[in-house]
Design an enzyme around this catalytic site. Structure first.
Site, mmCIF file in Angstrom:
data_model
loop_
_atom_site.group_PDB
_atom_site.id
_atom_site.type_symbol
_atom_site.label_atom_id
_atom_site.label_comp_id
_atom_site.label_asym_id
_atom_site.label_seq_id
_atom_site.Cartn_x
_atom_site.Cartn_y
_atom_site.Cartn_z
ATOM 1 C CB THR A 249 -32.134 39.894 73.019
ATOM 2 O OG1 THR A 249 -32.535 38.535 73.143
ATOM 3 C CG2 THR A 249 -31.374 40.329 74.260
ATOM 4 C CB CYS A 337 -29.870 55.022 52.029
ATOM 5 S SG CYS A 337 -30.115 55.822 53.590
HETATM 6 N N1 PLP Z 1 -36.022 57.935 57.096
HETATM 7 C C1 PLP Z 1 -35.312 59.033 56.805
HETATM 8 C C2 PLP Z 1 -36.033 60.291 56.460
HETATM 9 C C3 PLP Z 1 -33.917 59.001 56.806
HETATM 10 O O1 PLP Z 1 -33.224 60.108 56.492
HETATM 11 C C4 PLP Z 1 -33.262 57.782 57.134
HETATM 12 C C5 PLP Z 1 -31.793 57.678 57.094
HETATM 13 O O2 PLP Z 1 -31.122 58.454 56.431
HETATM 14 C C6 PLP Z 1 -34.058 56.661 57.462
HETATM 15 C C7 PLP Z 1 -35.426 56.782 57.436
HETATM 16 C C8 PLP Z 1 -33.434 55.365 57.835
HETATM 17 O O3 PLP Z 1 -32.950 55.416 59.166
HETATM 18 P P1 PLP Z 1 -31.845 54.394 59.691
HETATM 19 O O4 PLP Z 1 -30.549 54.840 59.101
HETATM 20 O O5 PLP Z 1 -31.867 54.539 61.180
HETATM 21 O O6 PLP Z 1 -32.264 53.044 59.247
#
Ligand code: PLP
Length: 400
Positions: A249, A337
């Site tokens: 959705t 991350c």
């Molecule tokens: N790819 C890159 C180059 C990023 O810097 C990030 C997030 O920092 C992502 C992918 C992941 O994106 P999202 O946070 O929207 O999952």
């Protein structure tokens, strides 16, 4: 007001947010536009009555807004839950659609984990991945792409700009190589869309990942651009949404917000890029002037406008982040991350940096929240922090 003059100055300028590569605040016009779609027009766009139709119209408007930002056709945009899903879908969806032709993928060792770990996963599924070398700026050579292509190559995936050091890859030149061999090219443009010009016609890429929260849109929504005629297996199976390619959705408020964010980014991009780069240059020059034994990483010119990536000899990145945080300055050491991991950045190691130096990295990313007053404040606060931490450092030896 606090008695400390530095804190007084900080109170005047507010929170010093220097981590726009991690996320950006949602623009007030974006959340104002989104709010209607949570309560008033809360329908499911897949339904047949008027409430659903209104939602469908809003989604299609957003699709057009996102498409316009990257020079695509609206029906080449597929909404996802963010950059991570878009990257996973591009790699896995292409691999499974084309595995009869071969099982070889070309990528780089500096990709965001959303691509890098997906490639590692595909290796466990029997695919082979070639990770191209990068130079000390983190730059890929299109010639190396050409050399790595084999008869069984089914995908090249190379990011547009690196989320740590900010280096921008020559995607159009890489596409010249992949087009000649008729191999689909995916690029993770999460860090560039909305910040610098990105045009899928200039790039000639076949797939491109986007994330809304990197350009003042909401978190948890993104898109994958898929050029017409590109073969890709669905990644999410279910209700047949997004022209049977991405089930689930639709997140109507998020999609509306992403569309509005795209529209706002497009209208400000040219001036904002220049403004942010000028602030970044001022910050870089000030830091280099006031702190000895620093190294600036990433490409000197082919880099994101807001990115300043440093190695500060003799100090752990985490120690600097905590000290800066006490002064209400928000920065990162590597990718948001992977913060919390004790491993040095895979990006810096791939660029040939020794592990000890990679541990001393600091990423400052300026953007919409950055104002002129942040620069002198940072330059007041940062040098004494470095001096104090270096006095305690067992490894730091001042030169000269
Ligand atoms: N790819 C890159 C180059 C990023 O810097 C990030 C997030 O920092 C992502 C992918 C992941 O994106 P999202 O946070 O929207 O999952």
């Amino acid at each position: 007001m606090d008695d400390n003059p530095q804190m007084q100055q900080q109170e005047l300028v507010g929170l010093i947010y220097m981590d726009h590569a991690a996320t950006t605040p949602t623009h007030p016009e974006v959340w104002r536009e989104m709010s209607l779609w949570f309560h008033e027009y809360f329908g499911n766009p897949a339904t047949m009555y008027a409430l659903g139709d209104i939602c469908e119209v809003a989604v299609e408007k957003a699709r057009q807004q996102v498409a316009s930002l990257i020079g695509a056709e609206a029906d080449e945009i597929y909404f996802t839950c963010g950059g991570t899903e878009s990257d996973n879908w591009a790699v896995k969806g292409t691999a499974y659609a084309r595995e009869a032709k071969g099982k070889h993928i070309i990528s780089t060792p500096i990709e965001h984990h959303a691509v890098f770990d997906t490639c590692k996963f595909m290796e466990k599924q029997g695919f082979e991945v070639t990770y191209l070398p990068v130079d000390s700026y983190g730059m890929v050579a299109p010639d190396d792409v050409a050399k790595a292509i084999r008869d069984d190559t089914i995908l090249v995936t190379i990011m547009h700009a690196n989320n740590e050091v900010g280096t921008i890859q020559p995607i159009a030149d890489i596409a010249n190589v992949t087009r000649e061999s008729e191999i689909p090219l995916h690029t993770d443009a999460v860090q560039t869309v909305g910040k610098i010009p990105v045009d899928v016609n200039d790039f000639q890429c076949d797939m491109l990942s986007i994330s809304a929260h990197k350009f003042s849109g909401p978190k948890g929504v993104g898109a994958l651009y898929v050029r017409k005629g590109t073969r890709i297996e669905p990644y999410m199976h279910g209700g047949g949404q997004e022209r049977k390619r991405r089930a689930g959705t639709l997140n109507v408020p998020g999609i509306v917000g992403m569309g509005k964010g795209a529209e706002i980014a497009a209208s400000h991009l040219a001036e904002e890029r220049v403004r942010v780069a000028a602030l970044r240059d001022k910050l870089r020059d000030g830091v280099l002037d006031q702190v000895p034994d620093l190294r600036v990483n990433g490409h000197p010119t082919e880099r994101l406008p807001g990115n300043l990536h440093l190695c500060v000899e003799g100090i752990e990145g985490e120690a600097m982040i905590l000290c800066l945080s006490m002064n209400l300055i928000c920065v990162s050491s590597g990718s948001a991350c992977t913060t919390g991991s004790l491993d040095p950045s895979h990006v810096l190691l791939a660029m040939g940096m020794p592990a000890e130096m990679a541990h001393s990295s600091l990423r400052l990313t300026l953007g919409s929240e950055s104002i002129e007053a942040h620069i002198p404040y940072f330059l007041d606060v940062f040098p004494p922090i470095v001096e104090r931490l270096r006095k305690m450092s067992p490894t730091y030896k001042a030169k000269g």
